[in-house]
Design a protein around this motif. Structure first.
Motif, PDB file in Angstrom:
ATOM      1  N   ARG A   1      -6.977  -4.970   6.235  1.00  0.00           N
ATOM      2  CA  ARG A   1      -6.832  -4.625   4.820  1.00  0.00           C
ATOM      3  C   ARG A   1      -7.476  -5.653   3.886  1.00  0.00           C
ATOM      4  O   ARG A   1      -7.263  -5.606   2.684  1.00  0.00           O
TER       5      ARG A   1
ATOM      6  N   PHE B   1      -3.381  -5.949   0.472  1.00  0.00           N
ATOM      7  CA  PHE B   1      -1.983  -5.529   0.480  1.00  0.00           C
ATOM      8  C   PHE B   1      -1.150  -6.452   1.366  1.00  0.00           C
ATOM      9  O   PHE B   1      -1.632  -6.960   2.369  1.00  0.00           O
TER      10      PHE B   1
ATOM     11  N   GLY C   1      -2.307   6.928   3.649  1.00  0.00           N
ATOM     12  CA  GLY C   1      -2.234   6.521   2.262  1.00  0.00           C
ATOM     13  C   GLY C   1      -2.057   7.670   1.291  1.00  0.00           C
ATOM     14  O   GLY C   1      -2.431   8.812   1.565  1.00  0.00           O
TER      15      GLY C   1
ATOM     16  N   ARG D   1       0.865  -1.181   0.000  1.00  0.00           N
ATOM     17  CA  ARG D   1       0.000   0.000   0.000  1.00  0.00           C
ATOM     18  C   ARG D   1       0.903   1.233   0.000  1.00  0.00           C
ATOM     19  O   ARG D   1       1.764   1.372   0.866  1.00  0.00           O
TER      20      ARG D   1
ATOM     21  N   GLN E   1       2.893  -2.098   3.872  1.00  0.00           N
ATOM     22  CA  GLN E   1       2.953  -0.712   3.421  1.00  0.00           C
ATOM     23  C   GLN E   1       4.361  -0.362   2.970  1.00  0.00           C
ATOM     24  O   GLN E   1       5.346  -0.817   3.555  1.00  0.00           O
TER      25      GLN E   1
END
Length: 176
Positions: free
Chosen positions: A105, A109, A58, A20, A112
């Protein structure tokens, strides 16, 4: 082509899942202390261990990462009085533990990938408002404080500690 294909240097995912795209912010005051907030689980409380963290969030599709950092900082802390100090050269990654990947999530994903930014806080502490974020955003933190950078790694959830250690080391000269 996915949105992450157009972000320069963005890392490949794992096991068929992408990272992500996110930003993280180290907000440093005039005394060299770093802003940290205690995550809010939705009712004004934090009911889990290691709830303290720096702002992060994000990146919207086609959004410039630095602009995303300023937007996330504002949405989570109400802070706009900042000056740019620096950023990480590379994307820093962490993988979600299985329970986070499945529950939070929905398996989309693997973790991150974060571009981190350091900003100097130029305003008064009264500018910071985590309980009533601007423009109708939901509160993500129930409280906040200024903390020594060296203490941040021990405050964050274990699966993010390696990234925090890297961020603290990279931005250490800015907190001296």
């Amino acid at each position: 082509m996915s949105e992450t294909d157009v972000i320069p240097g963005f890392p490949a995912g794992k096991a068929g899942r992408p990272y992500r795209p996110c930003v993280g912010i180290m907000l440093i005051n005039k005394d060299g202390l770093v802003w940290t907030g205690k995550r809010d689980d939705g009712n004004g409380l934090s009911t889990y261990d290691f709830a303290w963290q720096m702002p992060q969030g994000g990146i919207d599709p086609s959004e410039d990462p630095r602009k995303a950092a300023l937007r996330e900082l504002y949405e989570e802390t109400s802070v706009r009085s900042v000056s740019y100090l620096g950023e990480t050269e590379n994307w820093l990654t962490y993988d979600y533990p299985a329970e986070v990947q499945a529950d939070t999530r929905k398996g989309k994903f693997c973790g991150q990938a974060q571009k981190w930014y350091a900003f100097r806080f130029e305003g008064p502490d009264s500018e910071i408002n985590v309980l009533q974020p601007p423009e109708g955003h939901s509160a993500e933190f129930g409280e906040w404080r200024w903390e020594r950078a060296a203490n941040l790694v021990d405050l964050i959830v274990p699966f993010k500690r390696d990234v925090y250690a890297q961020v603290v080391a990279i931005f250490a000269p800015l907190t001296a």
